[in-house]
Design a protein around this motif. Structure first.
Motif, PDB file in Angstrom:
ATOM      1  N   GLU A 196      -9.492   3.482  -5.278  1.00 11.59           N
ATOM      2  CA  GLU A 196      -9.014   4.867  -5.112  1.00 11.59           C
ATOM      3  C   GLU A 196      -7.696   5.100  -5.845  1.00 11.59           C
ATOM      4  N   MET A 197      -6.805   4.110  -5.769  1.00 13.21           N
ATOM      5  CA  MET A 197      -5.505   4.258  -6.441  1.00 13.21           C
ATOM      6  C   MET A 197      -5.681   4.380  -7.952  1.00 13.21           C
ATOM      7  N   LYS A 236      -6.931   7.804  -8.588  1.00 11.69           N
ATOM      8  CA  LYS A 236      -5.850   8.776  -8.389  1.00 11.69           C
ATOM      9  C   LYS A 236      -4.915   8.772  -9.608  1.00 11.69           C
ATOM     10  N   ASN A 265       1.297   4.101  -2.995  1.00  6.82           N
ATOM     11  CA  ASN A 265       0.953   5.491  -2.706  1.00  6.82           C
ATOM     12  C   ASN A 265       2.135   6.429  -2.959  1.00  6.82           C
ATOM     13  N   ASN A 266       3.331   6.002  -2.525  1.00  4.32           N
ATOM     14  CA  ASN A 266       4.508   6.860  -2.674  1.00  4.32           C
ATOM     15  C   ASN A 266       4.976   6.938  -4.133  1.00  4.32           C
ATOM     16  N   TYR A 273      -9.416   0.732  -1.464  1.00  2.00           N
ATOM     17  CA  TYR A 273      -8.125   1.392  -1.664  1.00  2.00           C
ATOM     18  C   TYR A 273      -7.650   1.206  -3.113  1.00  2.00           C
ATOM     19  N   LEU A 317       3.170   6.346  -7.004  1.00  2.00           N
ATOM     20  CA  LEU A 317       2.216   6.808  -8.018  1.00  2.00           C
ATOM     21  C   LEU A 317       2.522   8.238  -8.473  1.00  2.00           C
ATOM     22  N   ASP A 318       2.983   9.058  -7.545  1.00  2.00           N
ATOM     23  CA  ASP A 318       3.327  10.440  -7.889  1.00  2.00           C
ATOM     24  C   ASP A 318       4.569  10.522  -8.767  1.00  2.00           C
ATOM     25  N   GLU A 342       8.622   3.118   0.316  1.00  2.00           N
ATOM     26  CA  GLU A 342       7.417   3.760   0.853  1.00  2.00           C
ATOM     27  C   GLU A 342       7.688   5.210   1.225  1.00  2.00           C
ATOM     28  N   ARG A 395      -9.253  -4.317   0.968  1.00  2.00           N
ATOM     29  CA  ARG A 395      -8.406  -3.394   0.203  1.00  2.00           C
ATOM     30  C   ARG A 395      -9.041  -3.001  -1.129  1.00  2.00           C
ATOM     31  N   LEU A 412       0.825  -1.227   0.000  1.00  2.00           N
ATOM     32  CA  LEU A 412       0.000   0.000   0.000  1.00  2.00           C
ATOM     33  C   LEU A 412       0.850   1.265   0.000  1.00  2.00           C
ATOM     34  N   GLY A 413       1.818   1.297   0.935  1.00  2.00           N
ATOM     35  CA  GLY A 413       2.657   2.485   1.090  1.00  2.00           C
ATOM     36  C   GLY A 413       3.508   2.727  -0.148  1.00  2.00           C
TER      37      GLY A 413
END
Ligand code: AMP
Length: 400
Positions: A254-255, A258, A212-213, A251, A215-216, A386, A248, A208-209
């Motif tokens: 959402e990803m 995003k 999230n980190n 989540y 994707l940007d 992460e 999940r 997950l972490g």
């Protein structure tokens, strides 16, 4: 986190007495105790040689397994001292000290001469190690005048010998840790684009972490392995009896949203290798399209997905990979992981492989030597990706 840390090449190490944390937690044969893979020992040899060439005296400190603060003979580092002596070659006998921070260890440390190497017994035999006991850290520090951390595999732990000790001595990184920070820190802070990240392995929850980190920072995320099915389900496809983390799903959805809003691509498998179960004798079938019929579980990405991922990887200037594309331990479900490893090996740009299972796969398939970097740390590389601060790195001096 600042990845730009002072190394042994940035300071004067000549003639110094050095406490060096290494990761000699090597796999051993259960029955005989023999070391079955000495890569972790071999990886530290360049740092050790560099220091010995400059007349340093070395006190090496490592853990082995999980003795939980008790002396367990089967987890002694004694055999490691012999293997390190062999790897260092003639003229460098590594002495072993069964004491760790007692009078015997201190006397032996005090008697070390330039060019001597001593390995302390398993530091996790002492309960103060994992508790990050300041007294243990101070005792360790008292034996030396400089601390070098070369143990990337345990850099995510705040233990007495990985972080605590740096409060009492000047602290810098060894060459192996510096290489890890340069490669992994480099893809996080300054990747050449297109930057493609490949994620796989069993669980979404473990990554997950990282998702999230990254994707940007990444342009494209390729998702395979067991974690892909939670994403496919969240995207509305049937996934049969494949792995799915119900908690999940939201989540994953959402990803994907995003990613779309950032103009990034998340690519999921477009076909699969499935079987009724992972039992011996269950025959693999190729299922075209995203949807997996009831009664089947996805155990590898299919050939079309392999082609799609290969094409994306070929176009990338930076590729980062963490997590196998299927149950690669079984030949029938290993083709997707081969495809990714081969495509990375053929890529002329920066190719970085996270540690653990992914590094094992790259090694097993014979592609490890053709990657820019294969990390030696599983948990540590995930935490770093992460964007978390690693205590064993944060405690080292920053470069000016
Ligand atoms: P991880 O430790 O999360 O990187 O996961 C690695 C493990 O995931 C390996 O042991 C693989 O066998 C397993 N794995 C990969 N793909 C799948 C899948 N589709 N179904 C079940 N297990 C998988």
């Amino acid at each position: 986190m600042n990845y730009n840390k002072k190394t042994i090449e940035d300071i004067d190490v000549t003639g110094k007495k050095i406490l060096m944390r290494v990761d000699f937690n090597v796999p051993r044969d259960k029955a005989t105790g023999a070391i079955t893979d000495d890569r972790r020992i071999a990886e530290t040899v360049p740092t050790i040689r560099y220091l010995l060439d400059r007349n340093a005296a070395l006190i090496l400190c490592s853990h082995m397994g999980r003795p939980k603060g008790q002396r367990k003979e089967e987890l002694s580092l004694l055999p490691v001292a012999a293997r390190l002596s062999k790897l260092l070659g003639a003229g460098h006998e590594v002495t072993f000290c069964s004491d760790i921070v007692g009078e015997e260890a201190k006397a032996k440390a005090a008697a070390l001469k330039p060019g001597d190497v001593m390995l302390l017994e398993n530091i996790r035999f002492l309960p103060g190690e994992e508790a990050n006991d300041p007294e243990l850290a101070r005792e360790l520090a008292s034996m030396a005048e400089l601390y070098v951390n070369d143990a990337f595999g345990t850099a995510h732990r705040a233990h007495a010998s990985t972080a605590g000790v740096a409060k009492y001595l000047p602290a810098v990184s060894g060459l192996l840790l510096a290489r890890e920070l340069k490669a992994l820190g480099g893809v996080l802070t300054n990747p050449a684009h297109p930057f493609v990240v490949i994620l796989g392995g069993a669980k979404v929850s473990d990554k997950l972490g990282v998702i999230n980190n990254l994707l940007d920072k990444a342009d494209t995320l390729l998702i395979g392995g067991g974690m892909a099915y939670t994403f496919l389900r969240a995207a509305g496809f049937g996934i049969g009896s494949s792995l799915c983390e119900e908690d999940r799903l939201e989540y994953a959805g959402e990803m994907m949203k995003k990613a779309a809003s950032l103009g990034k691509r998340i690519l999921l498998p477009i076909d699969h290798i499935c079987a009724e179960s992972l039992e011996e004798g269950a025959s693999p079938v190729t299922i075209p399209g995203e949807t997996i019929p009831e009664g089947l579980m996805g155990l590898d990405i299919g050939p079309k997905t392999g082609e799609l991922f290969t094409k994306c990887i070929a176009e990338a200037k930076t590729v980062l990979w963490n997590g196998p594309m299927g149950v690669f331990e079984k030949t029938a479900f290993s083709a997707g992981t081969w495809d990714v490893a081969r495509a990375m090996a053929d890529n002329g740009g920066v190719t970085v492989v996270g540690g653990g299972d992914t590094a094992a796969a790259a090694e097993r398939f014979g592609y490890a030597a053709r990657m820019s970097h294969v990390s030696t740390g599983g948990g540590a590389s995930l935490e770093l990706l992460e964007g978390l601060e690693l205590p064993g790195v944060a405690c080292l001096q920053d470069k000016e």
